[in-house]
Design a protein around this motif. Structure first.
Motif, mmCIF file in Angstrom:
data_model
loop_
_atom_site.group_PDB
_atom_site.id
_atom_site.type_symbol
_atom_site.label_atom_id
_atom_site.label_comp_id
_atom_site.label_asym_id
_atom_site.label_seq_id
_atom_site.Cartn_x
_atom_site.Cartn_y
_atom_site.Cartn_z
ATOM 1 N N ARG B 242 13.359 10.087 4.479
ATOM 2 C CA ARG B 242 12.674 9.943 5.909
ATOM 3 C C ARG B 242 12.676 11.304 6.492
ATOM 4 N NH1 ARG B 242 14.236 4.683 9.075
ATOM 5 N NH2 ARG B 242 12.945 5.746 10.656
ATOM 6 N N ARG B 243 11.473 11.730 6.993
ATOM 7 C CA ARG B 243 11.240 12.702 7.962
ATOM 8 C C ARG B 243 10.984 12.581 9.387
ATOM 9 N NH1 ARG B 243 10.599 17.692 4.515
ATOM 10 N NH2 ARG B 243 10.715 16.933 2.597
ATOM 11 N N ASP B 244 10.890 11.234 9.877
ATOM 12 C CA ASP B 244 10.360 10.961 11.364
ATOM 13 C C ASP B 244 11.617 10.827 12.187
ATOM 14 O OD1 ASP B 244 11.517 8.662 9.746
ATOM 15 O OD2 ASP B 244 10.570 7.326 11.128
ATOM 16 N N ASN B 245 12.729 10.796 11.602
ATOM 17 C CA ASN B 245 14.086 10.562 12.253
ATOM 18 C C ASN B 245 15.304 11.409 11.725
ATOM 19 O OD1 ASN B 245 16.397 9.797 13.619
ATOM 20 N ND2 ASN B 245 15.927 7.885 13.639
ATOM 21 N N LYS B 246 15.773 12.623 12.472
ATOM 22 C CA LYS B 246 16.692 13.429 11.571
ATOM 23 C C LYS B 246 17.884 12.722 11.266
ATOM 24 C CE LYS B 246 19.527 16.425 14.335
ATOM 25 N NZ LYS B 246 19.446 17.692 14.786
ATOM 26 N N TYR B 247 18.215 11.353 11.850
ATOM 27 C CA TYR B 247 19.240 10.519 11.919
ATOM 28 C C TYR B 247 19.272 9.584 10.771
ATOM 29 C CZ TYR B 247 20.447 12.979 16.277
ATOM 30 O OH TYR B 247 20.838 13.724 17.323
ATOM 31 N N LYS B 248 17.957 9.564 10.187
ATOM 32 C CA LYS B 248 17.803 8.535 9.110
ATOM 33 C C LYS B 248 17.251 9.445 7.941
ATOM 34 C CE LYS B 248 17.569 4.568 11.838
ATOM 35 N NZ LYS B 248 17.885 3.570 12.365
#
Lengths: 155, 554
Positions: B242-248
């Motif tokens: 995933r690249r939309d949320n750095k925490y995920k």
């Protein structure tokens, strides 16, 4: 006409970015993936991939395609590096063009992954990009420019 | 240790030139802050709360005396006279000037060092056992494999802009001293029973905001296929993480989302195209890598005699004896021991070391340990090959320099990130908490009675202090602008890896030592015979600890 780097030189051609809300791509705009998929005849075709598109749908027509542009809307999104490598490793021989917001500092890696044309959003970066194309003269890993890793070449 | 040839040297020299040019273009406005950010991070340069922080790579924790002297020179000349050992076995400088970083990198290159990929969303320094090559429980030296991975991952053109950082660790021993279950990829060297070796590959472990124990992706990879298998994992992650949320964005989230079966199938699909290709390792390359990690010219010693002499010394000087008992480890060569140098003296930030101490250790490495030294992910240093008869002389010199704190593996051997004193990501300070705990448990008899306890402190969710896998983990949290600390218990970084369980509501900084003391009182009251803190915790669970700590005072 937009300017770009091709075969190690600054040149220009007519292609423009995709127009998203058209059923078919108006000339001279590059088709996006869905516009390209709807082409009946794909021989001599061109297509622009976005991050997330993947390359799977191009595979059946690799021999017919003349130009694959891979967009980098953000230079930090590195998916296009793998798309390029995957396309080349599947035997794609046509032009592979990086387009978008990538940096001159990424040119060398892009070239190693199989890109042979480079079109910045910001054309003022072309000279800098050209300068950085071969900024490293030696590499550890194999890539598209030299498939043999250093350990097969050390003397 | 590994020695550069003309190719290795050219690669790091060209990297220095590249970064010098990037720094110049940044300072002249040709590169924006946002553009320079990932470029400098991939050379280990952070811009921090007070000054930039430069993280220097120490591949799998191995340093020569010449490199130690160079680090001392850099710390003195370009910084404030000290450096810091990180939990990835790297060395950090807290006060370099941005303009001088290219010169620092050039100095490092002159001793075959660099800061390549010590930060950023790329493949980081590969870590391993600090006792590699000397541990009695080792199947094979893991360092040649770490070096092979280092070369493959260095300036890899495809994997420099991953969704998030990517960490690999290698274990080649019975006991896991590299925490391979807490890495994006964990590699365990295994024997095939016929004299050959291969690898078990784990993926999707990690700490941070969502701690996860790694899953087995492949039970056995033949050794020549190691790099193509790693490449296949990275390619799946680079395209699908995933690249939309750095925490995920870490691979652990991808492995969970796909399920390990589907992830394995995707890797196998990629691998099918890469396997047996040019990146397949050759026997020559494996032998070349191994040739740099040969047995040093050990003296042939009468272990019974050296052991007896050491025993007498220890009896005659109990303070020395105590240090030998706590800070030295059995060696597989008769008459030798591995010495851990504690960088955890009370009053010094855990892992900090001065320029003069670095120079002293360089001399000690030359005089006592074949000119080599290791950093550990517990933020200490190791002289791996010391003759038992030389321990007393070594100890005296260490003691004179404040480097003989006899606390390895005990609660004051705190693992701790730089925290809010330095790091701009931190929610809370960590160094003062470590110091308060060290001060509270300074009584050595009490310290040793408590037995082995790993206490880890992170100043924020990024978990650089690895708090999730501490027997006692302390995490700095932000509560309405104030610094608070959440405590977890029962984490472990062994092969029976476990993520700690959160005790309950968080505490203020001044309460933390009291809380830790209550936890340890509870353990002392409940322990049976020789049980360690962790064993007692695993038997009785978290409730007795909770009751004690949160009991209302009447």
């Amino acid at each position: 006409m937009p300017r770009l780097i091709k075969q190690g030189q600054i040149t220009s051609d007519a292609w423009l970015p995709p127009v998203a809300d058209a059923a078919t791509a108006p000339d001279p705009h590059l088709p996006n993936l869905s516009q390209w998929l709807s082409l009946a005849d794909k021989s001599g075709s061109a297509v622009q991939l976005e991050p997330g598109d993947g390359i799977a749908e191009l595979l059946p027509a690799l021999d017919a395609i003349e130009l694959v542009a891979v967009n980098f809307p953000l230079f930090t999104d590195g998916r296009g590096f793998s798309y390029a490598r995957d396309l080349r490793e599947h035997g794609y021989r046509g032009e592979l063009r990086a387009v978008g917001a990538f940096l001159p500092d990424q040119m060398h890696y892009l070239r190693r992954c199989g890109f042979d044309a480079f079109q910045f959003n910001d054309e003022s970066r072309l000279e800098e990009g050209l300068r950085q194309l071969d900024i490293f003269s030696e590499h550890y890993q194999g890539a598209m420019d030299e498939p043999r890793p250093l350990f097969r070449r050390r003397s | 240790m590994y020695q550069y040839d003309q190719y290795d040297q050219r690669i790091v020299d060209e990297r220095v030139a590249q970064f010098r040019d990037q720094t110049r273009r940044y300072l002249s406005g040709q590169l924006s802050d946002a553009e320079f950010l990932p470029l400098r991070l991939q050379n280990g340069l952070y811009v921090q709360r007070l000054a930039p922080m430069l993280r220097i790579a120490v591949p799998y924790g191995l340093l020569s005396s010449a490199q130690l002297r160079k680090l001392a020179h850099i710390a003195r000349h370009y910084d404030k006279g000290y450096a810091h050992v990180s939990t990835r076995q790297n060395i950090q400088l807290n006060w370099p000037q941005l303009e001088e970083v290219p010169d620092i990198l050039a100095e490092l290159a002159s001793v075959q060092m660099h800061a390549i990929q010590t930060s950023g969303n790329c493949i980081r320094n590969t870590t391993t056992d600090q006792f590699a090559g000397v541990a009695a429980d080792e199947l094979e030296d893991p360092r040649p494999w770490c070096e092979i991975i280092r070369q493959w991952s260095t300036l890899h053109p495809e994997f420099a802009f991953l969704p998030r950082k990517f960490k690999i660790a290698v274990c080649a021993s019975e006991q896991d001293r590299a925490a391979i279950h807490a890495h994006d990829i964990g590699i365990e060297l295994l024997a095939d029973g016929a004299g050959g070796h291969g690898f078990k590959i784990l993926a999707g472990g990690g700490l941070g905001r969502t701690p996860v124990i790694g899953s087995v992706v492949c039970e056995w990879v033949d050794r020549q296929h190691l790099l193509t298998y790693l490449e296949a994992i990275l390619r799946v992650y680079n395209q699908h993480g995933r690249r939309d949320n750095k925490y995920k964005a870490r691979i652990k989230i991808l492995v969970k989302a796909m399920g390990v079966e589907a992830f394995r199938e995707a890797v196998e699909r990629e691998w099918a195209a890469l396997k047996d290709g040019p990146s397949t390792l050759t026997d020559e390359e494996i032998e070349r890598a191994k040739s740099f990690f040969t047995t040093p010219p050990y003296a042939r010693l009468d272990a019974a005699a050296t052991g007896a002499a050491l025993g007498e010394r220890c009896a005659a000087d109990p303070i020395f004896g105590n240090w030998v008992a706590r800070n030295t480890t059995a060696h597989r060569t008769p008459g030798y021991r591995a010495v851990t140098i504690s960088l955890k003296a009370t009053g010094v930030a855990p892992g900090d070391i001065t320029d003069r101490q670095l120079e002293l250790l360089a001399d000690l490495a030359d005089n006592f340990s074949f000119g080599e030294l290791r950093t550990t992910h517990q933020q200490n240093m190791v002289l791996a090959d010391v003759e038992e008869t030389a321990l007393y002389a070594l100890w005296q010199q260490l003691q004179g320099a404040g480097l003989a704190t006899p606390n390895i593996g005990y609660i004051t051997d705190v693992i701790c990130c730089p925290g809010g004193d330095y790091c701009s990501l931190a929610n809370a300070k960590s160094i003062p908490v470590a110091e308060a705990i060290q001060a509270r448990f300074e009584d050595l008899d009490y310290l040793y009675d408590l037995g082995p306890i790993e206490l880890n402190i992170s100043g924020c969710m990024n978990a650089c202090g690895h708090h999730h896998i501490g027997h006692i983990g302390i995490l700095g949290v932000d509560k309405k602008g104030a610094e608070f600390y959440q405590i977890s218990l029962g984490g472990s970084q062994s092969k029976e890896a476990a993520i700690g369980k959160i005790l309950g509501p968080s505490f203020s900084q001044e309460d933390v030592p009291d809380v830790v003391e209550k936890l340890l009182d509870t353990y002392v009251n409940l322990r049976q015979e020789e049980e360690t803190f962790l064993q007692t915790f695993n038997r009785v669970g978290i409730e007795p600890f909770k009751e004690r700590v949160y009991a209302k005072t009447h």
